[in-house]
Write a protein that holds these residues in place. Structure first.
Motif, PDB file in Angstrom:
ATOM      1  N   MET B 349      48.630 -22.052   3.307  1.00 45.83           N
ATOM      2  CA  MET B 349      48.690 -23.396   2.724  1.00 45.83           C
ATOM      3  C   MET B 349      48.474 -23.186   1.224  1.00 45.83           C
ATOM      4  O   MET B 349      47.348 -23.000   0.775  1.00 45.83           O
ATOM      5  CB  MET B 349      47.592 -24.263   3.317  1.00 45.83           C
ATOM      6  CG  MET B 349      47.691 -24.365   4.830  1.00 45.83           C
ATOM      7  SD  MET B 349      46.256 -25.188   5.520  1.00 45.83           S
ATOM      8  CE  MET B 349      44.997 -23.953   5.283  1.00 45.83           C
ATOM      9  N   ASP B 351      48.578 -25.031  -1.330  1.00 44.74           N
ATOM     10  CA  ASP B 351      47.850 -26.016  -2.123  1.00 44.74           C
ATOM     11  C   ASP B 351      46.364 -26.047  -1.771  1.00 44.74           C
ATOM     12  O   ASP B 351      45.616 -26.794  -2.366  1.00 44.74           O
ATOM     13  CB  ASP B 351      48.466 -27.410  -1.917  1.00 44.74           C
ATOM     14  CG  ASP B 351      48.405 -27.856  -0.465  1.00 44.74           C
ATOM     15  OD1 ASP B 351      48.377 -26.985   0.420  1.00 44.74           O
ATOM     16  OD2 ASP B 351      48.373 -29.074  -0.214  1.00 44.74           O
ATOM     17  N   LYS B 352      45.976 -25.256  -0.792  1.00 42.41           N
ATOM     18  CA  LYS B 352      44.581 -25.295  -0.353  1.00 42.41           C
ATOM     19  C   LYS B 352      43.819 -24.091  -0.918  1.00 42.41           C
ATOM     20  O   LYS B 352      44.415 -23.057  -1.225  1.00 42.41           O
ATOM     21  CB  LYS B 352      44.516 -25.257   1.178  1.00 42.41           C
ATOM     22  CG  LYS B 352      45.044 -26.527   1.848  1.00 42.41           C
ATOM     23  CD  LYS B 352      43.921 -27.522   2.074  1.00 42.41           C
ATOM     24  CE  LYS B 352      44.370 -28.706   2.900  1.00 42.41           C
ATOM     25  NZ  LYS B 352      45.120 -29.705   2.108  1.00 42.41           N
ATOM     26  N   TRP B 355      39.492 -20.091   0.573  1.00 39.70           N
ATOM     27  CA  TRP B 355      38.539 -20.049   1.693  1.00 39.70           C
ATOM     28  C   TRP B 355      39.061 -20.813   2.890  1.00 39.70           C
ATOM     29  O   TRP B 355      38.882 -20.391   4.029  1.00 39.70           O
ATOM     30  CB  TRP B 355      37.156 -20.558   1.261  1.00 39.70           C
ATOM     31  CG  TRP B 355      37.044 -22.045   1.031  1.00 39.70           C
ATOM     32  CD1 TRP B 355      37.125 -22.687  -0.161  1.00 39.70           C
ATOM     33  CD2 TRP B 355      36.810 -23.062   2.020  1.00 39.70           C
ATOM     34  NE1 TRP B 355      36.983 -24.042   0.024  1.00 39.70           N
ATOM     35  CE2 TRP B 355      36.774 -24.302   1.340  1.00 39.70           C
ATOM     36  CE3 TRP B 355      36.638 -23.048   3.400  1.00 39.70           C
ATOM     37  CZ2 TRP B 355      36.592 -25.507   1.999  1.00 39.70           C
ATOM     38  CZ3 TRP B 355      36.445 -24.254   4.049  1.00 39.70           C
ATOM     39  CH2 TRP B 355      36.419 -25.471   3.357  1.00 39.70           C
ATOM     40  N   GLU B 356      39.730 -21.942   2.626  1.00 38.35           N
ATOM     41  CA  GLU B 356      40.201 -22.737   3.760  1.00 38.35           C
ATOM     42  C   GLU B 356      41.324 -22.013   4.498  1.00 38.35           C
ATOM     43  O   GLU B 356      41.442 -22.102   5.723  1.00 38.35           O
ATOM     44  CB  GLU B 356      40.672 -24.119   3.270  1.00 38.35           C
ATOM     45  CG  GLU B 356      40.742 -25.121   4.406  1.00 38.35           C
ATOM     46  CD  GLU B 356      41.100 -26.522   3.953  1.00 38.35           C
ATOM     47  OE1 GLU B 356      40.755 -26.921   2.821  1.00 38.35           O
ATOM     48  OE2 GLU B 356      41.727 -27.233   4.751  1.00 38.35           O
ATOM     49  N   GLN B 360      41.039 -20.598   8.553  1.00 40.25           N
ATOM     50  CA  GLN B 360      41.900 -21.509   9.321  1.00 40.25           C
ATOM     51  C   GLN B 360      41.992 -21.146  10.803  1.00 40.25           C
ATOM     52  O   GLN B 360      41.818 -22.002  11.663  1.00 40.25           O
ATOM     53  CB  GLN B 360      43.305 -21.543   8.714  1.00 40.25           C
ATOM     54  CG  GLN B 360      44.187 -22.606   9.369  1.00 40.25           C
ATOM     55  CD  GLN B 360      45.593 -22.622   8.811  1.00 40.25           C
ATOM     56  OE1 GLN B 360      46.114 -21.615   8.371  1.00 40.25           O
ATOM     57  NE2 GLN B 360      46.213 -23.781   8.826  1.00 40.25           N
ATOM     58  N   VAL B 375      30.550 -26.449   5.288  1.00 37.80           N
ATOM     59  CA  VAL B 375      31.513 -25.848   4.364  1.00 37.80           C
ATOM     60  C   VAL B 375      30.926 -24.683   3.554  1.00 37.80           C
ATOM     61  O   VAL B 375      31.559 -23.634   3.448  1.00 37.80           O
ATOM     62  CB  VAL B 375      32.136 -26.935   3.458  1.00 37.80           C
ATOM     63  CG1 VAL B 375      32.935 -26.300   2.339  1.00 37.80           C
ATOM     64  CG2 VAL B 375      33.024 -27.853   4.288  1.00 37.80           C
ATOM     65  N   SER B 394      39.826 -15.878  -8.676  1.00 36.44           N
ATOM     66  CA  SER B 394      38.657 -16.218  -9.491  1.00 36.44           C
ATOM     67  C   SER B 394      37.476 -16.609  -8.607  1.00 36.44           C
ATOM     68  O   SER B 394      36.337 -16.319  -8.918  1.00 36.44           O
ATOM     69  CB  SER B 394      39.015 -17.339 -10.462  1.00 36.44           C
ATOM     70  OG  SER B 394      39.557 -18.428  -9.755  1.00 36.44           O
ATOM     71  N   GLU B 397      37.355 -20.778  -4.133  1.00 36.43           N
ATOM     72  CA  GLU B 397      37.869 -22.132  -4.325  1.00 36.43           C
ATOM     73  C   GLU B 397      39.235 -22.153  -4.999  1.00 36.43           C
ATOM     74  O   GLU B 397      39.872 -23.199  -5.085  1.00 36.43           O
ATOM     75  CB  GLU B 397      36.897 -22.961  -5.184  1.00 36.43           C
ATOM     76  CG  GLU B 397      35.485 -23.069  -4.637  1.00 36.43           C
ATOM     77  CD  GLU B 397      35.373 -24.135  -3.559  1.00 36.43           C
ATOM     78  OE1 GLU B 397      36.371 -24.838  -3.319  1.00 36.43           O
ATOM     79  OE2 GLU B 397      34.287 -24.255  -2.970  1.00 36.43           O
ATOM     80  N   THR B 399      43.143 -22.018  -5.563  1.00 40.87           N
ATOM     81  CA  THR B 399      44.194 -22.339  -4.602  1.00 40.87           C
ATOM     82  C   THR B 399      44.994 -21.077  -4.273  1.00 40.87           C
ATOM     83  O   THR B 399      45.222 -20.229  -5.137  1.00 40.87           O
ATOM     84  CB  THR B 399      45.175 -23.401  -5.148  1.00 40.87           C
ATOM     85  OG1 THR B 399      45.639 -22.956  -6.413  1.00 40.87           O
ATOM     86  CG2 THR B 399      44.514 -24.747  -5.279  1.00 40.87           C
ATOM     87  N   SER B 402      47.900 -19.887  -6.409  1.00 41.90           N
ATOM     88  CA  SER B 402      47.704 -19.316  -7.736  1.00 41.90           C
ATOM     89  C   SER B 402      47.559 -17.798  -7.681  1.00 41.90           C
ATOM     90  O   SER B 402      47.488 -17.149  -8.709  1.00 41.90           O
ATOM     91  CB  SER B 402      46.469 -19.933  -8.403  1.00 41.90           C
ATOM     92  OG  SER B 402      45.290 -19.487  -7.761  1.00 41.90           O
ATOM     93  N   LEU B 403      47.531 -17.219  -6.477  1.00 40.56           N
ATOM     94  CA  LEU B 403      47.358 -15.774  -6.350  1.00 40.56           C
ATOM     95  C   LEU B 403      48.703 -15.049  -6.422  1.00 40.56           C
ATOM     96  O   LEU B 403      49.745 -15.632  -6.159  1.00 40.56           O
ATOM     97  CB  LEU B 403      46.689 -15.443  -5.005  1.00 40.56           C
ATOM     98  CG  LEU B 403      45.170 -15.409  -4.958  1.00 40.56           C
ATOM     99  CD1 LEU B 403      44.558 -16.700  -5.442  1.00 40.56           C
ATOM    100  CD2 LEU B 403      44.697 -15.122  -3.540  1.00 40.56           C
TER     101      LEU B 403
END
Lengths: 340, 513
Positions: B349, B351-352, B355-356, B360, B375, B394, B397, B399, B402-403
């Motif tokens: 995902m 946009d997530k 960690w999420e 998952q 959480v 980073s 948290e 997204t 961005s990786l």
């Protein structure tokens, strides 16, 4: 790579956990614009027409918003998954009318209310069969379902209001007329529902699943998330909550009116979207959905204070929905180049 | 005398230099191979030549005159076409319509179909595509779609055509078809740039080769006759040792897998339309590869192992002697992990937050952490996975979108390892991943197997299969045609078996077998 991220997105770095951040974390991120708009609206109208700021008037706004705000809260779970339930208005009407008929025929109002709720859940089940089983797009399926339900309500009531309710019964005196701390019981029920749903959304696997399906449905499926079951649950919830709204409406108006609740579904969807549940899915806020719905109601009530003729109020409400959603869209677009 | 020249091209991404004064010059009527390992800068150079990205410095010359491409569309208008690995056809439209995207000949306000046919039919004939031009593309097999894609590029009479790994989609008889297509292109004096990782094929179809290594040209437009597969490989790899050092520790992997005594058994499995009567077993601790051309079954077999597709006949039993349950979710619950290389669509995902994504499978999908989630604890757990798999972000948290590709793929691995699987099924897990992350992922697979996991790997990168697997099962037209191991396991043997189903005796390996 990681250093680049740090430069571009200062919020990724450790930051002061202010009260606002904490509140936002608890309730979900995107409700702020609707909340600001609501406060702004109340302040502006209050400055121009101070009588609007009376406690009676404000609690009146809240009380009138309960039905749509409830529906919007339930819709948050569907909209974030890329589905929608436009039958909530119909469910509202049917549960109110059916419960009223049962009461009129001598059933205990509480038992009748339970039957009304079960009926509303059954509508949710029917929606999930049509949308997930037969795989019809939820927009068209639930739109049609809304007509079916309104039509059914009109048919079983003979097109007339169901009156003659035992208005001294606690069902009507508590849910319809009762107050706690000078605030209507129905408003407290809304607060309770929003609180419970927020916990469900933020702290249970179901709540995460709902948003993860909205983020990337294929990946959710591949990760083992039961996509269809999750969506079906959300349809059941939406029906259940619309049923609660219908019962509160019945208790307040003390009659089952097959012509009531016009346009509730659109107000609920618009409220949810304005409140921070984008139709593109992936993000959700129950609190925002409720705030968005209250905002829309507040607008239409405020219009009365400016002597805008009633015939123009629908026009004005539509304009305000468009502008609110546009502001949100523009904000999002401005943010997206960084997200990409 | 050159149709397209690129000179002194440099391009950096962030601090990473993708190309360092690279150059290539392509003659009309000649096929020029552009080679290099993943991450050597091939695709960057292709993108620069087709206007998709702009170089930091350097010049492009078309027929001797300096040019600048504002976009791929601009490059296309100036005569530089590209046929890429991923097809860009509109499946619901006809072959004819697909050949004139946004540039249909018009008669007044209407599309001039007769003119379209007049232009398209000779090209389709020449490519040997015998289909009704009015048939929707979705009804054509993959190989024919690729021909439509090439036809679409030829309609505009390009001066230069870049074929970016076209054979993976051309499938069976690929080399023959390719030779034919290249003959057509040569006869029209088109300058062809050919990007491929199948070296045997390159040697048999190309005239000149340019090799990139770490963004630098190491072989500049030399005649193909002066080279052998070995000399090209050593040019691509240089003096770097071929075996990569495994960076992650074995002890870490041990907590990440559930160990079992018996392995995965596939017994007489037949799948709808693809795999026929396939049997094999994978023991705990083994890494077994699956190879085969697209359509011959390896991808479908993986899907069956993951429970996405049910066998028509035959049985699959999971490690520990469990009979395979029904459905993908039940397989995951039974300890199967399916790591897809298609991370954008099936893995993450974007946009997530990271960690999420990591929690998952275990927490959200399987609900193993109860009905109420804390959480902060989940974020901490994800953080541990991140440091274990060396995921550079980073914070948990950040997204996932961005990786970088390699780190994204490690997040996909992390989310599966979070569920302590006993069977790990991987489908092209290092697609588009940089060389460093690739080595780390390979090392991790070794550790997972050593810790007792059953690992099954399908890859389109044959060198990856050779490097990582102890043995490789080769499928040809839905059946197992061979199992290679030890010294017998080589890319050339794989290639031959995948294409022909048999292995020619030593010494008689014709280039276009």
């Amino acid at each position: 790579m990681s250093t680049k991220i740090d430069e571009r997105r200062p919020e990724a770095a450790p930051r002061r956990a202010g009260v606002g951040t904490v509140v936002r974390k608890v309730f979900g991120a995107d409700w702020s614009s609707a909340a600001i708009a609501l406060v702004g609206l109340i302040v502006v109208v209050g400055l121009l027409r101070p009588e609007f700021l009376s406690f009676t008037q404000l609690s009146n706004v809240a009380q009138q918003s309960v039905y749509v705000a409830l529906m919007a809260s339930g819709l948050a779970f569907l909209i974030t998954q890329g589905e929608v339930d436009l039958s909530v208005g119909g469910t509202y009407v049917l549960s109110a009318v059916a419960t009223a008929i049962l009461i009129q025929n001598g059933l205990d109002p509480w038992l009748a209310a339970i039957c009304g709720l079960l009926l509303a859940v059954a509508v949710g089940a029917l929606n999930s069969v049509v949308v997930l089983g037969i795989r019809i797009n939820s927009l068209i399926a639930t739109l049609a379902m809304g007509w079916v339900l309104r039509g059914l309500s009109a048919a079983i009531s003979g097109g007339r209001q169901i009156i003659g309710m035992p208005i001294d019964h606690p069902f009507f005196t508590i849910l319809g007329g009762g107050e706690i701390l000078n605030v209507a019981v129905s408003v407290w029920i809304l607060v309770l529902v929003v609180a419970v749903l927020t916990v469900v959304l933020r702290a249970t696997p179901f709540g995460f699943r709902v948003r993860e399906i909205g983020s990337n449905e294929d990946a959710a499926q591949f990760a083992g998330i039961p996509v269809r079951r999750t969506k079906a649950t959300a349809f059941l919830m939406s029906g259940f909550i619309a049923g609660i709204a219908g019962l509160l409406g019945l208790a307040f108006f003390t009659s089952g009116d097959p012509t009531s609740g016009n346009g509730f579904e659109l107000f609920a969807v618009a409220g949810a979207v304005i409140g921070g549940n984008p139709l593109t899915g992936g993000r959700a806020t129950v609190f925002g959905a409720a705030i968005g719905a209250v905002l829309l109601n507040a607008v239409s009530i405020a219009l009365v204070y400016f002597n805008i003729p009633a015939v123009w109020s629908q026009f004005a409400t539509g304009l305000i929905i468009i502008s609110a959603v546009s502001v949100d869209g523009i904000r999002r677009h401005r943010r997206s180049p960084q997200d990409a | 005398m050159y149709t397209l020249e690129a000179q002194d091209i440099s391009k950096s991404y962030g601090g990473v230099r993708a190309l360092d004064r690279a150059a290539i010059a392509v003659r009309p009527g000649s096929v020029h191979a552009l080679l290099g390992e993943n991450g050597a800068g091939k695709s960057t150079l292709v993108k620069i030549m087709t206007g998709a990205i702009r170089p930091d410095s350097g010049v492009l010359r078309l027929d001797g005159a300096d040019v600048r491409f504002a976009s791929t569309a601009d490059a296309f208008r100036q005569g530089v076409g590209v046929v890429s690995q991923e097809l860009s056809l509109f499946p619901h439209l006809s072959v004819l319509a697909n050949m004139f995207p946004m540039r249909e000949p018009r008669r007044g306000p209407f599309v001039d179909r007769r003119e379209m046919l007049r232009l398209a039919v000779p090209i389709l004939d020449e490519l040997g595509l015998e289909v009704d031009p009015m048939v929707p593309v979705s009804r054509l097999p993959l190989a024919e779609r690729q021909l439509v894609e090439i036809g679409k590029a030829l309609v505009t009479k390009p001066r230069v055509l870049l074929l970016d790994e076209p054979t993976s989609a051309l499938e069976s008889g690929a080399t023959d078809r390719l030779l034919h297509i290249l003959r057509v292109l040569r006869s029209q004096d088109v300058a062809v740039v050919f990007v491929s990782h199948i070296l045997e094929e390159v040697m048999s179809v190309c005239d000149e080769i340019t090799v990139l290594r770490d963004g630098v040209v190491v072989t500049a437009g030399e005649d193909v006759g002066a080279h052998t597969v070995e000399s090209v490989v050593s040019a691509m790899i240089g003096d770097r040792p071929r075996v990569v050092v495994r960076p992650s520790g074995r002890a870490l992997a041990e907590q990440a897998v559930a160990t079992t005594t018996s392995g995965l058994r596939v017994d007489g499995v037949t799948l709808h339309r693809t795999v026929q009567d396939v049997s094999f077993a994978v023991e705990p601790g083994e890494i077994v590869g699956l190879a085969g051309l697209a359509g011959s079954g390896p991808a479908e077999l993986l899907r069956a192992l993951a429970g996405i597709e049910s066998p028509v006949r035959g049985t699959i039993s999971l490690p520990g002697g469990i009979k395979a349950p029904h459905g993908q979710r039940a397989h995951i619950a039974a300890g199967v992990a399916y790591v897809s290389g298609d991370r954008r669509r099936l893995g993450l995902m974007l946009d997530k937050p990271v960690w999420e994504n990591v929690v998952q499978v275990r927490t959200m999908a399987m609900g193993k952490d109860g009905a109420f989630l804390r959480v902060p604890g989940l974020v901490t757990r994800a953080g541990e996975h991140m440091s274990r798999l060396n995921i550079r972000a980073s914070s948990p948290e950040a997204t996932a979108g961005s990786l970088s590709g390699g780190n994204q793929q490690k997040v996909v691995l992390a989310k599966w390892l979070d569920n302590t699987p006993s069977t790990i099924v991987l489908d092209d897990p290092t697609r588009g991943v940089d060389i460093g992350a690739k080595a780390e992922i390979h090392g991790l697979l070794g550790d997972l197997a050593a810790a007792g996991a059953v690992v099954v790997l399908r890859s389109t990168d044959l060198e990856e299969l050779v490097a990582v697997c102890e043995r490789v099962i080769v499928l040809y037209r839905g059946r197992i045609c061979a199992e290679l191991r030890g010294d017998g396991l080589s890319t050339s043997a794989l290639l031959q078996l995948m294409n022909t189903g048999e292995l020619a005796p030593e010494g008689s390996q014709a280039p276009a077998s």
